[in-house]
Design an enzyme around this catalytic site. Structure first.
Site, short mmCIF file in Angstrom:
data_model
loop_
_atom_site.label_atom_id
_atom_site.label_comp_id
_atom_site.label_asym_id
_atom_site.label_seq_id
_atom_site.Cartn_x
_atom_site.Cartn_y
_atom_site.Cartn_z
N ASN A 122 -7.63 -17.45 8.04
CA ASN A 122 -6.49 -16.70 7.48
C ASN A 122 -5.92 -17.42 6.25
O ASN A 122 -4.82 -17.13 5.82
CB ASN A 122 -5.40 -16.57 8.53
N GLU A 131 3.90 -5.14 13.27
CA GLU A 131 3.36 -6.10 12.29
C GLU A 131 3.47 -5.46 10.93
O GLU A 131 3.58 -4.24 10.83
CB GLU A 131 1.89 -6.40 12.59
N HIS A 190 0.48 -11.65 8.38
CA HIS A 190 -0.63 -11.43 7.45
C HIS A 190 -0.21 -10.79 6.13
O HIS A 190 -1.03 -10.63 5.24
CB HIS A 190 -1.72 -10.58 8.12
N HIS A 241 0.24 -7.69 17.95
CA HIS A 241 -0.45 -8.92 18.34
C HIS A 241 -0.08 -9.34 19.77
O HIS A 241 1.05 -9.09 20.24
CB HIS A 241 -0.02 -10.02 17.35
N LYS A 291 -1.09 -19.27 8.14
CA LYS A 291 -2.05 -18.41 7.45
C LYS A 291 -2.00 -18.72 5.95
O LYS A 291 -2.46 -19.78 5.55
CB LYS A 291 -1.81 -16.96 7.84
N SER A 337 -3.34 -7.49 12.26
CA SER A 337 -4.28 -8.61 12.20
C SER A 337 -5.73 -8.23 12.45
O SER A 337 -6.63 -8.90 11.97
CB SER A 337 -3.86 -9.69 13.20
N ASP A 355 6.78 -8.56 11.98
CA ASP A 355 5.96 -9.77 11.95
C ASP A 355 5.12 -9.76 10.67
O ASP A 355 4.19 -8.96 10.53
CB ASP A 355 5.05 -9.78 13.19
#
Ligand code: PLP
Length: 376
Positions: free
Chosen positions: A38, A168, A200, A124, A231, A172, A197
Site C-alpha cells: 500500500n 471507507e 486508501h 474493512h 499506507k 481496500s 476511513d
C-alpha cells in the site's frame, strides 16, 4: 493442553485447506516489482523519510517507553498530530498504534445501546468486527448504494438516539468509493454522525493528498476521519480526527486500545511526518499514479474509478487465483491473491496495487499476462 483442543483447531484448519482458503505467513522470493503493497508513493525507502525516522529515534529513543497517558506521548507525537489536523481540517485528534485499533476504538466505544450503526456491506474487517463487539445495533447497506442507505434511514431514523454511518473512502479490496457529496447531502437530511476511513484515499486523492473528502470538498462535513500511517504515509500507526473535542476526550478516557498500549515509536511518527510533508506537494506523482491506473483499468475493461490505484481482477475460483498469482510471481511480479473470507464467496481475485514506481513497460507486461482475464 488437551488432545481435543488441538484436534478441534486442526479440523477447522483442514476445512480451510480443503477449500483452498488456508492462509500462511511466508517469505516470497525477491521480486522485480511489488504490486502488493500500500506504499503508493514508494516513500518507505525515500532517504528523506528514513532520515525522519533516524532523527526522531536519535532524539527520543527507539521506543516511546510507555502508554500515551503515562509518559509515552512525546513532542514528536504532538508534532505529527498537529500536521495531521491541519492537513485534514480538523481541530482535535489522537494517534493510535494501528488503523485496526483506531477503527475498533471508534466503533466500539462511541455508539451506545440506544444507537444504530449503518455500515457499507464491504467495510474493512477492523470495522466489521467492531460492529459485532459494541453495544449498538447495526445494519449493513448494499455496497456504495446510498439509495439503500436512505431507505434504512427512513425506516429507522426515529427509533434510535443517534445514527452513525460508516464507510471507507477508497475500498481496500475493490478500489471503488462512495459518492461523498451525496452522503453529505443525506447527512443534512437525517443528521447522522458520518465516520470515514480514509486509509486508501490518503495521499492519492485531494489537491494536497488529504484524501477523498478533500477531493470531493466535504472535509468539513465528515464528523470523524480515521486514517492509517501504514499506507501512503510509509510508516505504521493511525489517527482519529474530529472537530469535536468531546469525541476525542471520550476516546482518550474510554478506549482501552489507546490507554493500555505502549505508544507508537518515535521512528514511526518521525518518518510519517516527513512523508506527510512530501505527499502534500506530490501533485506530479499523484497525477502519474492516476494516469497509469486509468490506463490500466481501461485496458482491463474495468470502470475507471477516478484512477484509484487498487485494481481488482476478479477470478472467482480460489485455486485459479493462486495459480495466476504464482504465474506472475515466476515472472518476478508480486500481486495479492485475495480469497474469502477477506472477500465475499466466489469473488477471489488478484488485487493489484499500483504505485509511482510502476512504469509503462511493466504495465504492458502485466496486461499481456492478464489478457485472458480481461472482462468481456
Ligand atoms: C480500509 C482499511 N482500514 C483500516 C486498515 C487497518 O490499518 P492498519 O494497517 O494501520 O492497522 C486497513 C488495512 O489494511 C484498511 O485497508
Amino acid at each position: 493442553m488437551s488432545e481435543h483442543f488441538f484436534n478441534r483447531l486442526e479440523d477447522e484448519l483442514n476445512s480451510s485447506r480443503n477449500k483452498h482458503l488456508f492462509r500462511e505467513v511466508r517469505l516470497y522470493p525477491e521480486c522485480r516489482i511489488n504490486l502488493c503493497s500500500n506504499d503508493y508513493f514508494q516513500l518507505r525507502h525515500d532517504p528523506r523519510v528514513i532520515t525522519g525516522a533516524k532523527e526522531a529515534c536519535e532524539k527520543y529513543g527507539t521506543g516511546s517507553g510507555a502508554s500515551p497517558l503515562l509518559s509515552g506521548f512525546l513532542p514528536c507525537h504532538q508534532s505529527l498530530l498537529d500536521q495531521l489536523k491541519k492537513w485534514k481540517h480538523k481541530s482535535f485528534g489522537m494517534l493510535f498504534n494501528a488503523g485496526f485499533l483506531a477503527n475498533q476504538a471508534v466503533l466500539k466505544h462511541l455508539p451506545c445501546k440506544n444507537d444504530l450503526i449503518l455500515a457499507d456491506k464491504l467495510i474493512h474487517h477492523s470495522m466489521a468486527q467492531a460492529l459485532t463487539q459494541g453495544s449498538a445495533r447495526f445494519k449493513r447497506y448494499h455496497h456504495l448504494d446510498l439509495d439503500h442507505l436512505q431507505e434504512l434511514l427512513d425506516a429507522h431514523c426515529d427509533e434510535y438516539e443517534t445514527i452513525f454511518v460508516v464507510t471507507e473512502s477508497v475500498f481496500s479490496m475493490d478500489g471503488d468509493y462512495p459518492d461523498l457529496k451525496k452522503l453529505v447531502e443525506l447527512k443534512k437530511q437525517y443528521s447522522f454522525i458520518l465516520i470515514l476511513d480514509e486509509a486508501h484515499g490518503t495521499g492519492v486523492f485531494g489537491a494536497t493528498g488529504a484524501g477523498l473528502a478533500e477531493e470531493m470538498q466535504v472535509q468539513d462535513q465528515v464528523d470523524i476521519i480515521i486514517g492509517t500511517l501504514g499506507k501512503s504515509l510509509a510508516s505504521m500507526g493511525a489517527y482519529v480526527l474530529s472537530n469535536s473535542s468531546t469525541v476525542i476526550n471520550y476516546l482518550v478516557n474510554r478506549a482501552g486500545e489507546f490507554i493500555y498500549s505502549t505508544f507508537l515509536s518515535p521512528a514511526q511518527v518521525g518518518s510519517a511526518e516527513i512523508a506527510l510533508g512530501i505527499l502534500k506537494s506530490a501533485e506530479t506523482d499523484r497525477k502519474y499514479l492516476r494516469e497509469i491506473a486509468i490506463n490500466f483499468r481501461k485496458t482491463m475493461k474495468l470502470k475507471v474509478q477516478k484512477g484509484t490505484p487498487i485494481v481488482p481482477i476478479l477470478i472467482g475460483d480460489p485455486v485459479k487465483t493462486l495459480e495466476l498469482r504464482n504465474t506472475l510471481l515466476q515472472q518476478g511480479i508480486m500481486v495479492g491473491a485475495i480469497r474469502p473470507p477477506t472477500v465475499p464467496p466466489q469473488t477471489s481475485r488478484l488485487r493489484i496495487s499500483l504505485h509511482t514506481g510502476v512504469n509503462r513497460q511493466t504495465l504492458e507486461e502485466l496486461e499481456g499476462i492478464l489478457e485472458p482475464w480481461i472482462t468481456p
